[in-house]
Design an enzyme around this catalytic site. Structure first.
Site, PDB file in Angstrom:
ATOM      1  N   CYS A   9      31.468  42.012  40.345  1.00 31.01           N
ATOM      2  CA  CYS A   9      31.363  42.015  41.739  1.00 31.01           C
ATOM      3  C   CYS A   9      29.893  42.912  41.427  1.00 31.01           C
ATOM      4  O   CYS A   9      29.573  43.160  40.546  1.00 31.01           O
ATOM      5  CB  CYS A   9      32.285  43.189  41.721  1.00 31.01           C
ATOM      6  SG  CYS A   9      34.054  42.715  41.820  1.00 31.01           S
ATOM      7  N   SER A  11      38.984  45.480  37.977  1.00 33.42           N
ATOM      8  CA  SER A  11      38.896  44.411  37.887  1.00 33.42           C
ATOM      9  C   SER A  11      38.630  43.009  38.573  1.00 33.42           C
ATOM     10  O   SER A  11      38.781  42.227  38.339  1.00 33.42           O
ATOM     11  CB  SER A  11      40.144  44.305  39.556  1.00 33.42           C
ATOM     12  OG  SER A  11      39.249  45.071  40.781  1.00 33.42           O
ATOM     13  N   CYS A  12      37.445  44.128  38.685  1.00 37.62           N
ATOM     14  CA  CYS A  12      35.898  42.468  38.374  1.00 37.62           C
ATOM     15  C   CYS A  12      35.044  42.683  38.065  1.00 37.62           C
ATOM     16  O   CYS A  12      34.642  43.780  38.075  1.00 37.62           O
ATOM     17  CB  CYS A  12      36.018  41.728  39.647  1.00 37.62           C
ATOM     18  SG  CYS A  12      34.603  41.041  40.638  1.00 37.62           S
ATOM     19  N   GLY A  13      34.567  41.848  36.892  1.00 40.29           N
ATOM     20  CA  GLY A  13      33.675  42.193  36.154  1.00 40.29           C
ATOM     21  C   GLY A  13      32.317  41.619  36.730  1.00 40.29           C
ATOM     22  O   GLY A  13      31.579  42.145  35.887  1.00 40.29           O
TER      23      GLY A  13
END
Length: 274
Positions: free
Chosen positions: A118, A114-116
């Site tokens: 983070c 969901s998050c590249g």
């Protein structure tokens, strides 16, 4: 080895009909991929298996590790340590004259689906500068052409049709022709797969092209588009403030809420004609 879906029994509940039954359902696959450079682990990303070499190549380009396909001598899937072998490792060998990636603890390359970005210490740490001047790209795209792109993207999402659980990224010409589409549980992975494909096809910089993403436009996706030389990024959902600011800085056109006949142009409105 593309394992894009897994079938799992589910309990289907329908309150309208007081119905409860068991049936199989297709789920989008999510597995870790470890990217190694010269045998040394660099990154782990949670992704949908398939086009893993493109994913690794796109990731290395958008993170500034490589600048062209010629920087890579070999990139191959490895078995890893899993039993049975899942081929969840890509090992990349860089040319002798290519500096090795800097493994700074402040740049944590573990990414979720969901998050590249983070875990990275600061915005400055991920503000990789592109080698391409997309501000000088004089391409223009009609609003009518842009309005037709989401339907073209959705029509090509084969795995989404069965799972309903994947993001998509599509690369289009300025005339609205779909060149390549990639699906993944991670929106950043889908974009890296598209860019990795273009890199291996010798198409960079992607002058005069449009990148459409099925979700929101984040800072990271804007950065990836810039790194590939893409002058226009469009999203069916909202952009973030940092995405809009980076688009301005790069000279990129950023379109959001591309739905039906309407859209919002957050940066670079001169490229969109009515």
């Amino acid at each position: 080895m593309a394992r894009t879906m897994n079938r799992r029994p589910v309990t289907k509940i329908n309150l309208a009909g007081s119905d409860l039954r068991r049936r199989p359902d297709d789920l989008a696959a999510e597995e870790p991929l470890e990217i190694r450079v010269r045998k040394a682990p660099l990154a782990v990303t949670m992704r949908t298996p398939g086009q893993d070499i493109d994913l690794a190549m796109g990731f290395l380009l958008t993170e500034g590790v490589i600048s062209s396909a010629g920087d890579v001598v070999t990139a191959q899937l490895c078995a890893g340590t899993d039993t049975p072998n899942t081929y969840n490792v890509v090992d990349v060998v860089l040319g002798a004259d290519v500096p090795p990636p800097v493994t700074d603890p402040s740049r944590n390359f573990y990414t979720t689906s969901s998050c590249g970005v983070c875990g990275k210490a600061s915005i400055d740490a991920v503000r990789t500068r592109s080698q391409f001047d997309i501000g000088a790209d004089g391409v223009s795209v009609t609003a009518q052409t842009l309005a037709a792109l989401p339907d073209k993207l959705r029509a090509a999402q084969r795995t989404f049709d069965r799972t309903g659980g994947l993001h998509a990224a599509g690369l289009f010409t300025a005339d609205g022709e779909l060149l390549v589409l990639r699906e993944d549980v991670g929106r950043h992975n889908a974009v890296d797969k598209v860019i990795g494909w273009a890199l291996r096809e010798g198409r960079l910089p992607l002058t005069g092209h449009v990148l459409l993403v099925s979700g929101r436009a984040s800072f990271e996706l804007t950065q990836k588009a810039w790194m590939a030389g893409i002058p226009l990024l469009a999203a069916v959902s909202a952009p973030s403030t940092l995405a809009a600011e980076l688009a301005d800085e790069a000279g990129m056109t950023l379109v959001g809420f591309l739905r039906g006949p309407s859209m919002n142009v957050y940066a670079g409105a001169h490229r969109v004609t009515v």
